[in-house]
Design an enzyme around this catalytic site. Structure first.
Site, PDB file in Angstrom:
ATOM      1  N   ASP A 171       0.805  -1.222   0.000  1.00  0.00           N
ATOM      2  CA  ASP A 171       0.000   0.000   0.000  1.00  0.00           C
ATOM      3  C   ASP A 171       0.834   1.265   0.000  1.00  0.00           C
ATOM      4  O   ASP A 171       0.370   2.320   0.420  1.00  0.00           O
ATOM      5  CB  ASP A 171      -0.925  -0.003   1.221  1.00  0.00           C
ATOM      6  CG  ASP A 171      -0.158  -0.206   2.530  1.00  0.00           C
ATOM      7  OD1 ASP A 171       1.088  -0.294   2.476  1.00  0.00           O
ATOM      8  OD2 ASP A 171      -0.800  -0.279   3.592  1.00  0.00           O
ATOM      9  N   GLY A 172       2.080   1.209  -0.461  1.00  0.00           N
ATOM     10  CA  GLY A 172       2.908   2.396  -0.446  1.00  0.00           C
ATOM     11  C   GLY A 172       3.558   2.606   0.904  1.00  0.00           C
ATOM     12  O   GLY A 172       3.501   1.737   1.785  1.00  0.00           O
ATOM     13  N   GLY A 174       4.539   3.276   4.669  1.00  0.00           N
ATOM     14  CA  GLY A 174       3.773   3.042   5.887  1.00  0.00           C
ATOM     15  C   GLY A 174       2.821   1.879   5.714  1.00  0.00           C
ATOM     16  O   GLY A 174       2.843   1.157   4.725  1.00  0.00           O
ATOM     17  N   GLU A 216       9.726 -11.489   9.602  1.00  0.00           N
ATOM     18  CA  GLU A 216       9.178 -12.267   8.485  1.00  0.00           C
ATOM     19  C   GLU A 216       9.799 -13.663   8.422  1.00  0.00           C
ATOM     20  O   GLU A 216       9.126 -14.636   8.071  1.00  0.00           O
ATOM     21  CB  GLU A 216       9.401 -11.526   7.162  1.00  0.00           C
ATOM     22  CG  GLU A 216       8.746 -10.160   7.082  1.00  0.00           C
ATOM     23  CD  GLU A 216       7.255 -10.205   7.365  1.00  0.00           C
ATOM     24  OE1 GLU A 216       6.601 -11.209   7.036  1.00  0.00           O
ATOM     25  OE2 GLU A 216       6.742  -9.217   7.934  1.00  0.00           O
ATOM     26  N   HIS A 219       7.873 -16.059  10.418  1.00  0.00           N
ATOM     27  CA  HIS A 219       6.730 -16.639   9.706  1.00  0.00           C
ATOM     28  C   HIS A 219       7.184 -17.776   8.791  1.00  0.00           C
ATOM     29  O   HIS A 219       6.543 -18.829   8.706  1.00  0.00           O
ATOM     30  CB  HIS A 219       6.029 -15.570   8.866  1.00  0.00           C
ATOM     31  CG  HIS A 219       5.275 -14.557   9.657  1.00  0.00           C
ATOM     32  ND1 HIS A 219       4.468 -14.894  10.719  1.00  0.00           N
ATOM     33  CD2 HIS A 219       5.199 -13.195   9.534  1.00  0.00           C
ATOM     34  CE1 HIS A 219       3.923 -13.790  11.220  1.00  0.00           C
ATOM     35  NE2 HIS A 219       4.358 -12.750  10.524  1.00  0.00           N
TER      36      HIS A 219
END
Length: 488
Positions: A171-172, A174, A216, A219
């Site tokens: 989403d860009g 942030g 990450e 995960h």
């Protein structure tokens, strides 16, 4: 075709360089203007989203709205894009706090590859950061990570923008920082970072790549988000320096892979004889000739890497597809340097580690590389030894049994402990004699128990030895002639 759709097409990928495609990806406003069900239709064609395989009850993503977007940072704090576990899954794991995805790697030596890099950092910085992020996990487990530069690796790392082919768009700046895919899913090992973030290293004036990457990778190893305080696996990003795992993170990953192997201790070799100095050393003797397999009572037998290994008096016989391989029998030390002779028992666990037992001690090898030993059997919870036989049982190699005389124990390699120091009675294995010398399981799930020159075949369905046994090991495994006298 609409411009946004063309940019995601095969033709665009063929005509435009990858970096230009990144720059031409539609901004968040255009992504939100897509039809609400567009990405759901794409997901239906490809099957369930990767994290649905691990979290069957996860809620579906909210459909996109036509509302003009505000800056992501004003909507919500920066966080990982992996969906949080459902309430039911969280409740089941509440007592242990850490949350598991439902999958894990069935090996401990993993490879990784970096496909593309962020523009703010030089490639060598990124490589060092990824290695450091993986090291926080390898320091507390038996896992190892090796970078490769071509082909498919276990862990594939990429920096991408907006829609990038996995139905989890960025989403860009942030908002969503990165996401990863769990083991046992169709994209297992993939890690994607949002190219549009201001990536930094050890600096709170941006997004710390080290902390996000380590999260990450958690995960990728099978950990979900947790609500434990100060845990690396918290869903929301907060800059912390220096990077470290919380006790909750450690418990979670060690629940999956166990604790790290103790450092192998090696004795300093004595200096050899120097020129001009007389010594009383006696030249080492040549090894004795190997025993005759047709007459031998084997010390141990194990299936290793899909092949059958018979051990006797420091020698090993290697059978592949029922055929003795050229060059065998050979000294076992040819494969496993430092292995004692003779061994009492041997087995290969689900992670590919090979365990050997002699007397009151045990050794562990990763392939032919020693990783542990000698170590006392008391570390495994055993108070009686030696172990006479070890059996890997079950299709997942997840049941391991130690036999000694009329007793047996169940052993867990992940915790390196037996269920209880108090043994069970070997009479549970119906039709199998006590005082066995060796045991192994074949590719069809049948167990074999050896005592002397005889063996018994054990049916996993009927849970008892088959009729027509015992039989002779020599004729059935090594093609030896049947003895004229059938009374053994």
């Amino acid at each position: 075709m609409a411009p946004a759709a063309w940019l995601r097409s095969a033709a665009a990928r063929a005509l435009l360089p990858p970096m230009l495609l990144l720059l031409l990806q539609p901004p968040p406003l255009l992504a939100r203007a897509l039809p609400p069900d567009a990405h759901h239709l794409h997901a239906e064609r490809r099957g369930p989203q990767p994290w649905h395989a691990a979290l069957p009850s996860s809620p579906a993503p909210a459909p996109a709205t036509q509302e003009a977007p505000r800056p992501a940072s004003s909507l919500r704090p920066p966080r990982c894009g992996v969906p949080d576990p459902s309430d039911g899954l969280s409740a089941r794991n509440r007592q242990k706090r850490f949350v598991l995805s439902g999958g894990r790697w069935e090996k401990t030596d993993l490879t990784y590859r970096i496909l593309r890099f962020p523009w703010q950092l030089v490639q060598e910085q990124v490589r060092q950061t990824m290695a450091e992020a993986l090291k926080v996990w390898s320091d507390v487990t038996p896992l190892t990570f090796t970078e490769v530069h071509e082909g498919r690796a276990d862990i594939m790392i990429d920096f991408a923008r907006y829609w990038h082919g996995d139905d989890l768009p960025f989403d860009g700046p942030g908002g969503i920082l990165a996401h990863a895919f769990f083991p046992k899913t169709h994209r297992e090992g993939d890690v994607h970072f949002d190219y549009d973030e201001t990536w930094t290293i050890g600096d709170d004036q941006g997004t710390d790549l080290l902390q996000v990457a380590a999260h990450e990778f958690g995960h990728v190893l099978g950990l979900q988000h947790t609500t434990a305080a100060k845990a690396l696996m918290s869903a929301f990003y907060t800059f912390r320096y220096p990077l470290s795992l919380s006790p909750d993170d450690c418990r979670g990953v060690q629940h999956l892979y166990g604790q790290p192997w103790p450092t192998v201790t090696s004795r300093t070799p004595a200096l050899g004889p120097q020129a001009g100095i007389d010594t009383n050393e006696i030249a080492p003797l040549e090894p004795d000739a190997p025993p005759d397999a047709c007459e031998a009572s084997f010390d141990a037998v194990s299936t290793i890497r899909g092949e059958l290994f018979f051990f006797k008096a420091g020698f090993v016989w290697r059978l592949r597809g029922g055929q003795l391989q050229p060059g065998y029998p050979a000294l076992a030390s040819r494969h496993w340097q430092g292995l004692p002779s003779p061994v009492d028992a041997a087995f290969e666990d689900a992670q590919g580690h090979i365990w050997f037992f002699q007397g009151a001690q045990y050794w562990v090898y990763d392939g032919e590389k020693p990783v542990l030993g000698p170590a006392p059997l008391t570390e495994l919870g055993l108070v009686r030894f030696p172990v006479h036989a070890a059996l890997v049982w079950g299709p997942e190699k997840n049941k391991i049994y130690f036999f000694r005389g009329r007793d047996y124990w169940r052993f867990h390699p992940s915790t390196r402990r037996v269920d209880s120091p108090v043994p069970r009675r070997a009479t549970d294995w119906r039709g199998v004699p006590s005082e066995i010398d060796a045991a192994f399981q074949d590719a069809d799930g049948y167990a074999y128990f050896l005592r002397g020159r005889l063996y018994w075949k054990f049916d996993p369905v009927k849970v008892k030895a088959l009729e027509g046994f015992p039989r002779l090991v020599g004729p059935d495994f090594f093609g030896c002639a049947e003895p004229a006298n059938t009374f053994l």
